[in-house]
Design a protein around this motif. Structure first.
Motif, PDB file in Angstrom:
ATOM      1  N   ALA A  80       0.877  -1.174   0.000  1.00 27.14           N
ATOM      2  CA  ALA A  80       0.000   0.000   0.000  1.00 27.14           C
ATOM      3  C   ALA A  80       0.912   1.221   0.000  1.00 27.14           C
ATOM      4  N   HIS A  81       1.255   1.679  -1.191  1.00 30.19           N
ATOM      5  CA  HIS A  81       2.143   2.848  -1.296  1.00 30.19           C
ATOM      6  C   HIS A  81       1.290   4.104  -1.346  1.00 30.19           C
ATOM      7  N   VAL A  82       1.588   5.024  -0.444  1.00 28.12           N
ATOM      8  CA  VAL A  82       0.751   6.223  -0.328  1.00 28.12           C
ATOM      9  C   VAL A  82       1.557   7.440  -0.790  1.00 28.12           C
ATOM     10  N   PRO A  83       0.844   8.476  -1.271  1.00 29.80           N
ATOM     11  CA  PRO A  83       1.561   9.610  -1.862  1.00 29.80           C
ATOM     12  C   PRO A  83       2.486  10.326  -0.885  1.00 29.80           C
ATOM     13  N   LEU A  84       3.571  10.817  -1.423  1.00 32.81           N
ATOM     14  CA  LEU A  84       4.507  11.644  -0.659  1.00 32.81           C
ATOM     15  C   LEU A  84       3.868  12.992  -0.348  1.00 32.81           C
ATOM     16  N   ALA A  85       4.408  13.643   0.672  1.00 28.75           N
ATOM     17  CA  ALA A  85       4.032  15.031   0.930  1.00 28.75           C
ATOM     18  C   ALA A  85       5.039  15.929   0.217  1.00 28.75           C
ATOM     19  N   VAL A  86       4.547  16.999  -0.376  1.00 27.06           N
ATOM     20  CA  VAL A  86       5.440  17.939  -1.057  1.00 27.06           C
ATOM     21  C   VAL A  86       5.159  19.356  -0.564  1.00 27.06           C
ATOM     22  N   SER A  87       6.114  20.231  -0.781  1.00 35.01           N
ATOM     23  CA  SER A  87       5.931  21.648  -0.453  1.00 35.01           C
ATOM     24  C   SER A  87       5.169  22.296  -1.613  1.00 35.01           C
ATOM     25  N   PRO A  88       4.688  23.531  -1.436  1.00 33.02           N
ATOM     26  CA  PRO A  88       3.944  24.180  -2.533  1.00 33.02           C
ATOM     27  C   PRO A  88       4.745  24.251  -3.833  1.00 33.02           C
ATOM     28  N   SER A  89       6.082  24.247  -3.745  1.00 31.49           N
ATOM     29  CA  SER A  89       6.884  24.292  -4.976  1.00 31.49           C
ATOM     30  C   SER A  89       6.925  22.932  -5.672  1.00 31.49           C
ATOM     31  N   GLY A  90       6.401  21.918  -5.012  1.00 33.21           N
ATOM     32  CA  GLY A  90       6.365  20.596  -5.629  1.00 33.21           C
ATOM     33  C   GLY A  90       7.513  19.699  -5.215  1.00 33.21           C
ATOM     34  N   ALA A  91       8.476  20.241  -4.429  1.00 31.80           N
ATOM     35  CA  ALA A  91       9.609  19.417  -3.977  1.00 31.80           C
ATOM     36  C   ALA A  91       9.182  18.585  -2.767  1.00 31.80           C
ATOM     37  N   ARG A  92       9.791  17.458  -2.634  1.00 31.41           N
ATOM     38  CA  ARG A  92       9.512  16.579  -1.506  1.00 31.41           C
ATOM     39  C   ARG A  92       9.655  17.366  -0.187  1.00 31.41           C
ATOM     40  N   LEU A  93       8.681  17.212   0.690  1.00 34.80           N
ATOM     41  CA  LEU A  93       8.676  17.982   1.939  1.00 34.80           C
ATOM     42  C   LEU A  93       9.944  17.707   2.745  1.00 34.80           C
ATOM     43  N   ALA A  94      10.537  18.760   3.271  1.00 30.94           N
ATOM     44  CA  ALA A  94      11.775  18.618   4.042  1.00 30.94           C
ATOM     45  C   ALA A  94      11.827  19.699   5.105  1.00 30.94           C
ATOM     46  N   LEU A 103      -8.557   7.690  -1.387  1.00 30.48           N
ATOM     47  CA  LEU A 103      -7.199   8.260  -1.322  1.00 30.48           C
ATOM     48  C   LEU A 103      -6.754   8.794  -2.684  1.00 30.48           C
ATOM     49  N   ALA A 104      -6.403  10.086  -2.712  1.00 28.38           N
ATOM     50  CA  ALA A 104      -5.884  10.667  -3.957  1.00 28.38           C
ATOM     51  C   ALA A 104      -4.507  10.069  -4.221  1.00 28.38           C
ATOM     52  N   THR A 105      -4.195   9.840  -5.472  1.00 20.11           N
ATOM     53  CA  THR A 105      -2.883   9.242  -5.754  1.00 20.11           C
ATOM     54  C   THR A 105      -1.845  10.322  -6.054  1.00 20.11           C
ATOM     55  N   THR A 106      -2.277  11.585  -6.034  1.00 19.66           N
ATOM     56  CA  THR A 106      -1.333  12.693  -6.250  1.00 19.66           C
ATOM     57  C   THR A 106      -0.694  13.069  -4.908  1.00 19.66           C
ATOM     58  N   PRO A 107       0.486  13.710  -4.947  1.00 18.21           N
ATOM     59  CA  PRO A 107       1.144  14.076  -3.693  1.00 18.21           C
ATOM     60  C   PRO A 107       0.292  15.020  -2.838  1.00 18.21           C
ATOM     61  N   TRP A 108       0.527  14.962  -1.559  1.00 19.85           N
ATOM     62  CA  TRP A 108      -0.151  15.879  -0.625  1.00 19.85           C
ATOM     63  C   TRP A 108       0.653  17.173  -0.593  1.00 19.85           C
ATOM     64  N   VAL A 109       0.049  18.266  -1.043  1.00 14.63           N
ATOM     65  CA  VAL A 109       0.739  19.555  -1.023  1.00 14.63           C
ATOM     66  C   VAL A 109       0.527  20.192   0.341  1.00 14.63           C
ATOM     67  N   VAL A 110       1.602  20.328   1.085  1.00 13.69           N
ATOM     68  CA  VAL A 110       1.515  20.848   2.449  1.00 13.69           C
ATOM     69  C   VAL A 110       1.809  22.345   2.399  1.00 13.69           C
ATOM     70  N   ASP A 111       0.756  23.131   2.619  1.00 12.69           N
ATOM     71  CA  ASP A 111       0.887  24.587   2.543  1.00 12.69           C
ATOM     72  C   ASP A 111       0.556  25.133   3.913  1.00 12.69           C
ATOM     73  N   LEU A 112       1.596  25.436   4.665  1.00 10.88           N
ATOM     74  CA  LEU A 112       1.394  25.826   6.065  1.00 10.88           C
ATOM     75  C   LEU A 112       1.457  27.336   6.222  1.00 10.88           C
ATOM     76  N   PRO A 113       0.678  27.855   7.176  1.00  8.40           N
ATOM     77  CA  PRO A 113       0.824  29.289   7.454  1.00  8.40           C
ATOM     78  C   PRO A 113       2.243  29.563   7.968  1.00  8.40           C
ATOM     79  N   ALA A 114       2.808  30.687   7.592  1.00 14.79           N
ATOM     80  CA  ALA A 114       4.194  31.000   7.976  1.00 14.79           C
ATOM     81  C   ALA A 114       4.347  31.125   9.491  1.00 14.79           C
TER      82      ALA A 114
END
Ligand code: GLU
Length: 319
Positions: free
Chosen positions: A245-259, A308-319
Protein backbone atom coordinates in the motif's frame (compact mmCIF):
# COMPACT_ATOMS: atom_id res chain seq x y z
CA UNK A 1 15.86 -21.35 -13.01
CA UNK A 2 17.23 -22.14 -9.57
CA UNK A 3 14.70 -23.53 -7.17
CA UNK A 4 13.60 -21.22 -4.35
CA UNK A 5 15.48 -21.51 -1.09
CA UNK A 6 13.65 -23.88 1.21
CA UNK A 7 11.64 -21.98 3.83
CA UNK A 8 12.37 -21.56 7.52
CA UNK A 9 15.74 -22.57 8.70
CA UNK A 10 17.75 -21.09 11.56
CA UNK A 11 15.96 -20.34 14.78
CA UNK A 12 14.10 -17.11 14.89
CA UNK A 13 15.47 -15.70 11.69
CA UNK A 14 12.41 -16.32 9.62
CA UNK A 15 8.71 -16.32 10.01
CA UNK A 16 7.51 -19.66 11.21
CA UNK A 17 4.19 -20.13 9.48
CA UNK A 18 1.14 -19.78 11.65
CA UNK A 19 2.79 -18.49 14.81
CA UNK A 20 2.63 -14.77 14.03
CA UNK A 21 -0.56 -12.87 13.33
CA UNK A 22 -0.74 -10.98 10.05
CA UNK A 23 0.52 -7.45 10.54
CA UNK A 24 1.04 -4.03 9.04
CA UNK A 25 3.98 -1.86 10.04
CA UNK A 26 5.69 1.47 10.09
CA UNK A 27 9.45 1.48 9.64
CA UNK A 28 11.01 4.91 10.15
CA UNK A 29 14.70 5.70 9.76
CA UNK A 30 15.87 7.62 12.85
CA UNK A 31 17.64 10.33 10.87
CA UNK A 32 15.66 13.30 12.18
CA UNK A 33 12.22 14.31 13.39
CA UNK A 34 9.21 12.98 11.47
CA UNK A 35 7.57 15.62 9.29
CA UNK A 36 3.90 15.91 8.40
CA UNK A 37 4.25 13.60 5.42
CA UNK A 38 5.91 10.92 7.57
CA UNK A 39 3.19 11.30 10.19
CA UNK A 40 0.50 10.93 7.56
CA UNK A 41 2.13 7.77 6.21
CA UNK A 42 2.36 6.40 9.76
CA UNK A 43 -1.34 7.09 10.39
CA UNK A 44 -2.30 5.46 7.10
CA UNK A 45 -0.18 2.39 7.89
CA UNK A 46 -1.81 2.10 11.32
CA UNK A 47 -5.33 2.66 9.97
CA UNK A 48 -4.95 0.16 7.12
CA UNK A 49 -3.59 -2.45 9.53
CA UNK A 50 -6.17 -1.90 12.26
CA UNK A 51 -9.16 -1.75 9.93
CA UNK A 52 -8.19 -5.08 8.39
CA UNK A 53 -7.78 -6.67 11.83
CA UNK A 54 -4.01 -6.84 11.56
CA UNK A 55 -1.44 -6.36 14.27
CA UNK A 56 0.71 -3.26 13.90
CA UNK A 57 4.50 -3.42 14.24
CA UNK A 58 7.08 -0.74 14.59
CA UNK A 59 10.60 -1.17 13.29
CA UNK A 60 13.46 1.29 13.63
CA UNK A 61 15.62 1.18 10.49
CA UNK A 62 18.86 2.20 12.15
CA UNK A 63 21.48 0.58 9.94
CA UNK A 64 22.94 3.91 8.93
CA UNK A 65 22.29 7.67 8.98
CA UNK A 66 21.24 7.54 12.63
CA UNK A 67 20.84 10.86 14.42
CA UNK A 68 21.33 10.83 18.17
CA UNK A 69 18.03 11.08 20.09
CA UNK A 70 15.94 10.84 16.95
CA UNK A 71 14.36 7.47 17.69
CA UNK A 72 12.98 8.52 21.09
CA UNK A 73 11.51 11.68 19.57
CA UNK A 74 9.94 9.76 16.71
CA UNK A 75 8.28 7.26 19.05
CA UNK A 76 7.02 10.09 21.26
CA UNK A 77 5.52 11.81 18.23
CA UNK A 78 3.84 8.63 17.01
CA UNK A 79 2.25 8.20 20.43
CA UNK A 80 1.19 11.84 20.48
CA UNK A 81 -0.86 11.40 17.30
CA UNK A 82 -2.57 8.35 18.77
CA UNK A 83 -0.70 5.36 17.35
CA UNK A 84 -0.09 2.22 19.33
CA UNK A 85 1.84 -0.86 18.29
CA UNK A 86 2.04 -4.51 19.20
CA UNK A 87 5.10 -6.12 20.74
CA UNK A 88 8.57 -4.72 21.12
CA UNK A 89 10.00 -2.14 18.76
CA UNK A 90 12.42 -4.00 16.49
CA UNK A 91 15.82 -2.47 15.69
CA UNK A 92 17.63 -3.40 12.53
CA UNK A 93 20.95 -2.78 14.27
CA UNK A 94 20.20 -5.83 16.47
CA UNK A 95 19.38 -8.19 13.61
CA UNK A 96 22.73 -8.94 12.01
CA UNK A 97 22.36 -12.68 12.68
CA UNK A 98 19.07 -12.83 10.83
CA UNK A 99 20.52 -11.02 7.82
CA UNK A 100 23.59 -13.28 7.81
CA UNK A 101 21.32 -16.33 7.94
CA UNK A 102 19.23 -15.11 5.00
CA UNK A 103 22.32 -14.35 2.91
CA UNK A 104 23.64 -17.79 3.91
CA UNK A 105 20.43 -19.44 2.69
CA UNK A 106 20.65 -17.62 -0.63
CA UNK A 107 24.34 -18.52 -0.95
CA UNK A 108 23.58 -22.20 -0.26
CA UNK A 109 21.13 -22.07 -3.16
CA UNK A 110 23.84 -20.63 -5.45
CA UNK A 111 22.19 -17.22 -5.56
CA UNK A 112 24.98 -15.00 -4.25
CA UNK A 113 28.18 -13.73 -5.86
CA UNK A 114 30.91 -11.28 -4.95
CA UNK A 115 31.09 -7.99 -6.78
CA UNK A 116 34.30 -5.99 -7.06
CA UNK A 117 32.95 -3.10 -9.10
CA UNK A 118 33.24 0.49 -8.00
CA UNK A 119 30.22 2.74 -8.34
CA UNK A 120 31.91 4.49 -11.22
CA UNK A 121 32.60 1.26 -13.12
CA UNK A 122 28.96 0.30 -12.82
CA UNK A 123 27.83 3.66 -14.19
CA UNK A 124 30.26 3.46 -17.07
CA UNK A 125 29.65 -0.17 -18.04
CA UNK A 126 27.45 -0.82 -21.06
CA UNK A 127 24.11 -2.19 -19.87
CA UNK A 128 23.13 -5.75 -20.67
CA UNK A 129 20.61 -6.22 -23.50
CA UNK A 130 16.97 -6.16 -22.30
CA UNK A 131 18.02 -5.10 -18.79
CA UNK A 132 15.91 -2.49 -17.02
CA UNK A 133 17.57 0.92 -17.03
CA UNK A 134 19.96 1.42 -14.14
CA UNK A 135 20.26 -2.35 -13.68
CA UNK A 136 23.59 -3.81 -12.63
CA UNK A 137 25.26 -4.87 -15.90
CA UNK A 138 26.39 -8.24 -14.52
CA UNK A 139 30.12 -7.52 -14.73
CA UNK A 140 31.11 -9.82 -11.84
CA UNK A 141 28.41 -12.46 -12.29
CA UNK A 142 30.38 -15.07 -14.18
CA UNK A 143 34.04 -14.48 -13.37
CA UNK A 144 36.68 -17.19 -13.46
CA UNK A 145 38.47 -18.18 -10.26
CA UNK A 146 41.50 -16.16 -11.39
CA UNK A 147 39.40 -13.07 -12.06
CA UNK A 148 37.81 -13.41 -8.62
CA UNK A 149 41.20 -13.69 -6.97
CA UNK A 150 42.30 -10.51 -8.78
CA UNK A 151 39.08 -8.80 -7.69
CA UNK A 152 39.68 -9.71 -4.05
CA UNK A 153 43.23 -8.43 -4.28
CA UNK A 154 41.92 -5.16 -5.60
CA UNK A 155 39.40 -4.94 -2.75
CA UNK A 156 42.23 -5.42 -0.26
CA UNK A 157 44.05 -2.51 -1.82
CA UNK A 158 40.93 -0.37 -1.62
CA UNK A 159 40.43 -1.56 1.99
CA UNK A 160 36.90 -2.72 1.41
CA UNK A 161 35.08 -6.01 1.22
CA UNK A 162 33.55 -7.22 -2.01
CA UNK A 163 29.86 -6.40 -2.13
CA UNK A 164 27.54 -9.43 -2.28
CA UNK A 165 24.95 -9.53 -5.02
CA UNK A 166 21.92 -11.63 -5.75
CA UNK A 167 22.19 -13.87 -8.79
CA UNK A 168 18.70 -13.56 -10.19
CA UNK A 169 17.28 -15.13 -13.31
CA UNK A 170 14.38 -12.74 -13.71
CA UNK A 171 14.35 -9.21 -15.08
CA UNK A 172 10.99 -8.22 -13.68
CA UNK A 173 8.46 -9.17 -11.01
CA UNK A 174 4.84 -8.29 -10.32
CA UNK A 175 3.31 -7.07 -7.07
CA UNK A 176 -0.15 -6.06 -5.97
CA UNK A 177 -0.62 -2.61 -4.48
CA UNK A 178 -3.82 -1.50 -2.78
CA UNK A 179 -3.66 1.86 -4.52
CA UNK A 180 -1.48 1.42 -7.61
CA UNK A 181 -3.01 -1.95 -8.57
CA UNK A 182 -0.87 -4.52 -10.37
CA UNK A 183 2.66 -3.22 -10.71
CA UNK A 184 5.43 -4.91 -12.68
CA UNK A 185 8.92 -3.57 -12.19
CA UNK A 186 12.55 -4.31 -12.89
CA UNK A 187 14.67 -6.72 -10.89
CA UNK A 188 18.42 -6.96 -11.24
CA UNK A 189 21.35 -8.53 -9.43
CA UNK A 190 20.77 -6.26 -6.44
CA UNK A 191 23.26 -5.75 -3.63
CA UNK A 192 22.66 -7.87 -0.52
CA UNK A 193 25.62 -6.63 1.48
CA UNK A 194 27.50 -3.45 0.65
CA UNK A 195 31.27 -3.14 0.32
CA UNK A 196 31.39 -1.41 3.71
CA UNK A 197 29.88 -4.54 5.28
CA UNK A 198 26.44 -3.01 5.95
CA UNK A 199 23.52 -5.17 4.89
CA UNK A 200 21.50 -3.66 2.04
CA UNK A 201 18.16 -2.03 2.80
CA UNK A 202 16.39 -4.31 0.28
CA UNK A 203 17.53 -7.44 2.10
CA UNK A 204 16.93 -6.12 5.62
CA UNK A 205 13.42 -4.93 4.91
CA UNK A 206 12.40 -8.26 3.40
CA UNK A 207 13.91 -10.37 6.20
CA UNK A 208 12.41 -8.12 8.88
CA UNK A 209 8.94 -7.95 7.40
CA UNK A 210 8.84 -11.74 7.23
CA UNK A 211 10.16 -12.10 10.78
CA UNK A 212 7.51 -9.69 12.09
CA UNK A 213 4.63 -11.41 10.27
CA UNK A 214 4.13 -8.36 8.08
CA UNK A 215 1.87 -9.15 5.14
CA UNK A 216 0.82 -5.55 4.46
CA UNK A 217 3.56 -3.04 3.65
CA UNK A 218 2.37 0.56 3.82
CA UNK A 219 4.92 3.29 3.05
CA UNK A 220 5.49 6.32 0.85
CA UNK A 221 5.25 5.79 -2.88
CA UNK A 222 8.86 6.77 -3.57
CA UNK A 223 9.51 3.11 -2.68
CA UNK A 224 6.95 1.65 -5.09
CA UNK A 225 9.67 0.95 -7.67
CA UNK A 226 11.58 -1.11 -5.06
CA UNK A 227 8.60 -3.35 -4.29
CA UNK A 228 9.07 -5.79 -7.22
CA UNK A 229 12.70 -6.53 -6.34
CA UNK A 230 11.85 -6.89 -2.65
CA UNK A 231 8.94 -9.20 -3.42
CA UNK A 232 11.19 -11.29 -5.65
CA UNK A 233 13.73 -11.57 -2.86
CA UNK A 234 10.95 -12.63 -0.49
CA UNK A 235 9.98 -15.30 -2.99
CA UNK A 236 13.54 -16.62 -3.22
CA UNK A 237 13.76 -16.77 0.57
CA UNK A 238 10.54 -18.79 0.75
CA UNK A 239 8.49 -16.01 2.35
CA UNK A 240 4.98 -15.06 1.42
CA UNK A 241 4.78 -12.01 -0.78
CA UNK A 242 3.15 -9.14 1.14
CA UNK A 243 0.40 -6.88 -0.11
CA UNK A 244 1.67 -3.34 -0.68
CA UNK A 245 0.00 0.00 0.00
CA UNK A 246 2.14 2.85 -1.30
CA UNK A 247 0.75 6.22 -0.33
CA UNK A 248 1.56 9.61 -1.86
CA UNK A 249 4.51 11.64 -0.66
CA UNK A 250 4.03 15.03 0.93
CA UNK A 251 5.44 17.94 -1.06
CA UNK A 252 5.93 21.65 -0.45
CA UNK A 253 3.94 24.18 -2.53
CA UNK A 254 6.88 24.29 -4.98
CA UNK A 255 6.36 20.60 -5.63
CA UNK A 256 9.61 19.42 -3.98
CA UNK A 257 9.51 16.58 -1.51
CA UNK A 258 8.68 17.98 1.94
CA UNK A 259 11.77 18.62 4.04
CA UNK A 260 12.97 20.41 7.12
CA UNK A 261 13.92 23.49 5.05
CA UNK A 262 10.23 23.99 4.28
CA UNK A 263 9.78 25.51 7.71
CA UNK A 264 7.70 24.27 10.60
CA UNK A 265 6.95 20.78 9.36
CA UNK A 266 7.38 18.60 12.45
CA UNK A 267 5.10 18.09 15.42
CA UNK A 268 7.50 20.04 17.64
CA UNK A 269 7.73 22.91 15.14
CA UNK A 270 3.94 23.07 15.02
CA UNK A 271 3.72 23.00 18.83
CA UNK A 272 6.03 26.04 18.97
CA UNK A 273 3.49 27.82 16.83
CA UNK A 274 0.67 26.89 19.16
CA UNK A 275 -0.62 23.94 17.12
CA UNK A 276 -0.95 20.78 19.20
CA UNK A 277 -0.85 17.17 18.03
CA UNK A 278 -4.65 17.10 17.68
CA UNK A 279 -4.51 20.06 15.31
CA UNK A 280 -1.81 18.37 13.25
CA UNK A 281 -3.92 15.22 13.01
CA UNK A 282 -6.82 17.47 11.93
CA UNK A 283 -4.63 18.75 9.06
CA UNK A 284 -3.80 15.21 8.08
CA UNK A 285 -7.49 14.26 8.32
CA UNK A 286 -8.39 17.22 6.07
CA UNK A 287 -5.86 16.04 3.49
CA UNK A 288 -7.74 12.72 3.46
CA UNK A 289 -11.12 14.36 3.14
CA UNK A 290 -12.12 13.71 6.77
CA UNK A 291 -13.09 16.69 8.93
CA UNK A 292 -12.50 17.20 12.65
CA UNK A 293 -10.07 14.37 13.35
CA UNK A 294 -7.96 14.82 16.47
CA UNK A 295 -6.37 11.39 16.82
CA UNK A 296 -5.49 8.50 14.54
CA UNK A 297 -8.57 6.68 15.90
CA UNK A 298 -10.81 9.34 14.29
CA UNK A 299 -9.14 8.71 10.94
CA UNK A 300 -9.67 4.97 11.48
CA UNK A 301 -13.34 5.53 12.13
CA UNK A 302 -14.15 7.98 9.33
CA UNK A 303 -11.68 7.57 6.47
CA UNK A 304 -12.52 5.50 3.41
CA UNK A 305 -9.29 4.19 1.79
CA UNK A 306 -10.96 4.04 -1.62
CA UNK A 307 -10.98 7.86 -1.64
CA UNK A 308 -7.20 8.26 -1.32
CA UNK A 309 -5.88 10.67 -3.96
CA UNK A 310 -2.88 9.24 -5.75
CA UNK A 311 -1.33 12.69 -6.25
CA UNK A 312 1.14 14.08 -3.69
CA UNK A 313 -0.15 15.88 -0.63
CA UNK A 314 0.74 19.55 -1.02
CA UNK A 315 1.52 20.85 2.45
CA UNK A 316 0.89 24.59 2.54
CA UNK A 317 1.39 25.83 6.06
CA UNK A 318 0.82 29.29 7.45
CA UNK A 319 4.19 31.00 7.98
N1 GLU B 1 12.96 3.29 6.53
C1 GLU B 1 12.39 3.76 5.30
C2 GLU B 1 12.12 5.25 5.40
O1 GLU B 1 12.02 5.78 6.50
C3 GLU B 1 11.09 3.06 4.97
C4 GLU B 1 11.32 1.69 4.46
C5 GLU B 1 10.05 0.88 4.24
O2 GLU B 1 8.98 1.29 4.74
O3 GLU B 1 10.15 -0.16 3.61
O4 GLU B 1 11.99 5.89 4.39
Amino acid sequence: MPSPVPPPSPAGTQRSAGTLPPAGRYAPSPSGDLHLGNLRTAILAWVLARRSGRAFRLRVEDLDRVREGSEARQLEDLEAIGLDWDGEVVHQSARADAYDAAIGDLADAGLVYECYCTRREILEAPSAPHAPSGAYPGTCRDLTAAQRAAGRERMRELRREPALRLRTDVTEWTVHDLFAGTVTGGVDDLVLRRGDGVVAYNLAVVVDDAAQGVDQVTRADDLLSSAPRQAHLAHLLGYEQPEYAHVPLAVSPSGARLAKRDGAVTLRDRAERGEDAAAVVARIGDSLGVRDCSTAADVLEHWDPSTLATTPWVVDLPA
